[in-house]
Enzyme design. Structure first.
Site, mmCIF file in Angstrom:
data_model
loop_
_atom_site.group_PDB
_atom_site.id
_atom_site.type_symbol
_atom_site.label_atom_id
_atom_site.label_comp_id
_atom_site.label_asym_id
_atom_site.label_seq_id
_atom_site.Cartn_x
_atom_site.Cartn_y
_atom_site.Cartn_z
ATOM 1 N N LEU A 65 38.534 37.497 47.539
ATOM 2 C CA LEU A 65 37.959 36.225 47.458
ATOM 3 C C LEU A 65 37.261 35.924 46.051
ATOM 4 C CD1 LEU A 65 36.664 36.813 51.029
ATOM 5 C CD2 LEU A 65 38.430 34.973 50.157
ATOM 6 N N PRO A 66 36.876 34.737 46.044
ATOM 7 C CA PRO A 66 36.126 34.411 44.473
ATOM 8 C C PRO A 66 34.810 35.111 44.417
ATOM 9 C CG PRO A 66 36.830 32.184 45.547
ATOM 10 C CD PRO A 66 37.136 33.498 46.620
ATOM 11 N N THR A 96 35.501 40.670 43.073
ATOM 12 C CA THR A 96 34.579 41.288 42.213
ATOM 13 C C THR A 96 33.144 40.522 42.731
ATOM 14 O OG1 THR A 96 35.908 41.401 40.298
ATOM 15 C CG2 THR A 96 33.716 41.567 39.992
ATOM 16 N N LYS A 171 33.203 48.211 37.842
ATOM 17 C CA LYS A 171 34.018 47.057 37.632
ATOM 18 C C LYS A 171 33.328 46.184 36.561
ATOM 19 C CE LYS A 171 36.800 43.124 37.790
ATOM 20 N NZ LYS A 171 37.800 43.219 36.843
ATOM 21 N N LYS A 246 30.835 34.390 36.067
ATOM 22 C CA LYS A 246 30.232 34.990 37.377
ATOM 23 C C LYS A 246 30.105 36.569 37.083
ATOM 24 C CE LYS A 246 32.980 36.684 40.094
ATOM 25 N NZ LYS A 246 33.920 37.189 41.092
HETATM 26 P P1 NAD Z 1 41.528 32.488 43.031
HETATM 27 O O1 NAD Z 1 40.376 31.380 42.931
HETATM 28 O O2 NAD Z 1 42.682 32.143 42.409
HETATM 29 O O3 NAD Z 1 41.833 33.009 44.438
HETATM 30 C C1 NAD Z 1 40.864 33.024 45.704
HETATM 31 C C2 NAD Z 1 41.278 32.428 46.895
HETATM 32 O O4 NAD Z 1 40.511 32.789 47.743
HETATM 33 C C3 NAD Z 1 41.940 30.983 46.826
HETATM 34 O O5 NAD Z 1 43.144 31.090 47.278
HETATM 35 C C4 NAD Z 1 41.107 30.468 47.774
HETATM 36 O O6 NAD Z 1 41.483 29.301 48.629
HETATM 37 C C5 NAD Z 1 40.375 31.590 48.626
HETATM 38 N N1 NAD Z 1 39.572 31.532 49.581
HETATM 39 C C6 NAD Z 1 37.994 31.295 49.259
HETATM 40 N N2 NAD Z 1 37.457 31.072 50.408
HETATM 41 C C7 NAD Z 1 38.239 31.608 51.315
HETATM 42 C C8 NAD Z 1 37.839 31.579 52.822
HETATM 43 N N3 NAD Z 1 36.416 31.671 53.375
HETATM 44 N N4 NAD Z 1 38.765 32.274 53.552
HETATM 45 C C9 NAD Z 1 40.000 32.389 53.080
HETATM 46 N N5 NAD Z 1 40.340 31.996 51.877
HETATM 47 C C10 NAD Z 1 39.560 31.868 51.097
HETATM 48 O O7 NAD Z 1 40.753 33.566 42.517
HETATM 49 P P2 NAD Z 1 41.506 34.870 41.612
HETATM 50 O O8 NAD Z 1 41.785 34.961 40.252
HETATM 51 O O9 NAD Z 1 42.459 35.421 42.619
HETATM 52 O O10 NAD Z 1 40.391 36.186 41.829
HETATM 53 C C11 NAD Z 1 40.000 36.531 43.175
HETATM 54 C C12 NAD Z 1 38.832 37.949 42.844
HETATM 55 O O11 NAD Z 1 39.454 38.791 41.823
HETATM 56 C C13 NAD Z 1 37.583 37.286 42.193
HETATM 57 O O12 NAD Z 1 36.401 37.910 42.761
HETATM 58 C C14 NAD Z 1 37.761 37.573 40.589
HETATM 59 O O13 NAD Z 1 36.521 37.712 39.982
HETATM 60 C C15 NAD Z 1 38.689 38.992 40.663
HETATM 61 N N6 NAD Z 1 39.639 39.221 39.777
HETATM 62 C C16 NAD Z 1 40.494 38.172 39.278
HETATM 63 C C17 NAD Z 1 41.117 38.759 38.259
HETATM 64 C C18 NAD Z 1 42.256 37.860 37.336
HETATM 65 O O14 NAD Z 1 42.839 37.828 36.701
HETATM 66 N N7 NAD Z 1 42.204 36.450 37.899
HETATM 67 C C19 NAD Z 1 41.374 40.211 37.622
HETATM 68 C C20 NAD Z 1 40.415 40.894 38.390
HETATM 69 C C21 NAD Z 1 39.667 40.792 39.423
#
Ligand code: NAD
Length: 296
Positions: A65-66, A96, A171, A246
């Protein structure tokens, strides 16, 4: 084969859930975005219409999740999983988030007999798709041993950083360094361009010199230097500026808490905040390169 509930099918969670399916696991998915759910259904996942249904009969729950508030909502709110999960279920949160929230969720689930690990990832969307993520796990040894086979379907390197919250601290240290490397690589490449050099040639030189780093190797921020990275796709996909912002906020909170001096991290936080304010929050974090563009 394990019965897994997966919540959060975004840029990272989508391909991670797909890799669990490919490994033969029985995966049920949930996301607020119905398109993302349909996509995973097309790949063989089951779907649940709410968190309570998703939690039924699962051996593992994975969340991607975000940010902290989403994780708190999904686990600890009135509608949260804490009211439904059975003690046989092991929870893996790969989002994260701040270490304090990870510890709070671990403690509250623990009071109901549910084991928890924080297991944030490194490796980006490319690593999520290829199943080569690095998982940085915080939690008890016995829970680490239980989740390792599940994580190995999505990643290549799996580290046990310490107790609950340690995965998140590790992380955040890594991402603070990544942001500094991305800004530094961007300004160096732009200075080379301003002096008439070809950014591809400059990148090749630095890759064989002491400036070599992950952003140059796998994620060059200058458009046209590397294929299949966000900089060659108008900075779409990848890791959003607002998510890096963030993470840098979390890093600065951590530094304050531990009285650590992090001047480079503080500068990177300011630059990413400014970049977001200028309207680039939804672009990939390598778009910080455009901040240094010399328009004269
Ligand atoms: P994203 O915004 O693409 O995806 C998040 C998903 O969570 C979305 O599909 C959203 O609809 C869903 N969501 C939000 N609230 C929800 C709820 N209450 N119930 C169900 N679904 C819900 O984000 P991302 O890029 O996939 O990143 C996710 C996490 O991973 C973050 O914490 C980010 O910091 C971490 N991260 C991302 C990357 C990257 O390269 N994108 C790399 C490492 C870590």
């Amino acid at each position: 084969m394990a019965k897994i509930g997966f919540i959060g099918l975004g840029n990272m969670g989508g391909p991670m859930a797909e890799n669990l399916l490919k490994a033969g696991h029985d995966v049920t998915v949930f996301d607020l975005n119905t398109e993302a759910v349909k996509n995973l259904e097309g790949l063989g996942a089951r779907s649940a219409s709410n968190l309570q249904t998703l939690a039924q009969d699962k051996e593992f729950i994975v969340t991607m999740l975000p940010a902290s508030q989403h994780v708190k909502n999904v686990y600890l709110s009135d509608e949260g999983l804490i009211h439904t999960l059975s003690a046989e279920c092991v929870v893996i949160d790969s989002s994260t988030i701040d270490a304090a929230t990870a510890k709070l969720v671990a403690q509250q689930l623990g009071e109901r007999g549910v084991q928890f690990v924080d297991a944030p990832v490194s490796g980006g969307v490319g690593g999520a798709k290829a199943g080569t993520l690095t998982f940085i796990v915080g939690g008890e040894q016995k829970t680490f041993s239980a989740v390792e086979p599940i994580l190995s379907a999505m990643g290549k390197n799996i580290f046990h950083a310490g107790d609950h919250g340690a995965g998140q601290v590790a992380k955040i240290c890594n991402n603070m360094l990544l942001s500094i490397l991305m800004v530094g690589t961007s300004e160096a490449l732009q200075m080379a361009i301003d002096n008439g050099l070809d950014p591809k040639v400059m990148s090749d030189i630095m890759l064989k010199s002491s400036g070599r780093n992950w952003t140059l190797e796998l994620y060059n921020p200058c458009p046209g230097v590397m294929d299949n990275v966000p900089s060659s796709n108008q900075y779409q996909g990848g890791f959003m500026v607002d998510l890096m912002k963030k993470d840098l906020g979390l890093a600065m909170e951590t530094a304050t808490h531990s009285s650590s001096s992090t001047p480079m991290g503080a500068l990177a936080q300011s630059l990413y905040t400014l970049h977001s304010q200028h309207g680039y929050g939804k672009q990939d974090f390598s778009s910080i390169f455009t901040m240094f563009e010399n328009k004269k």
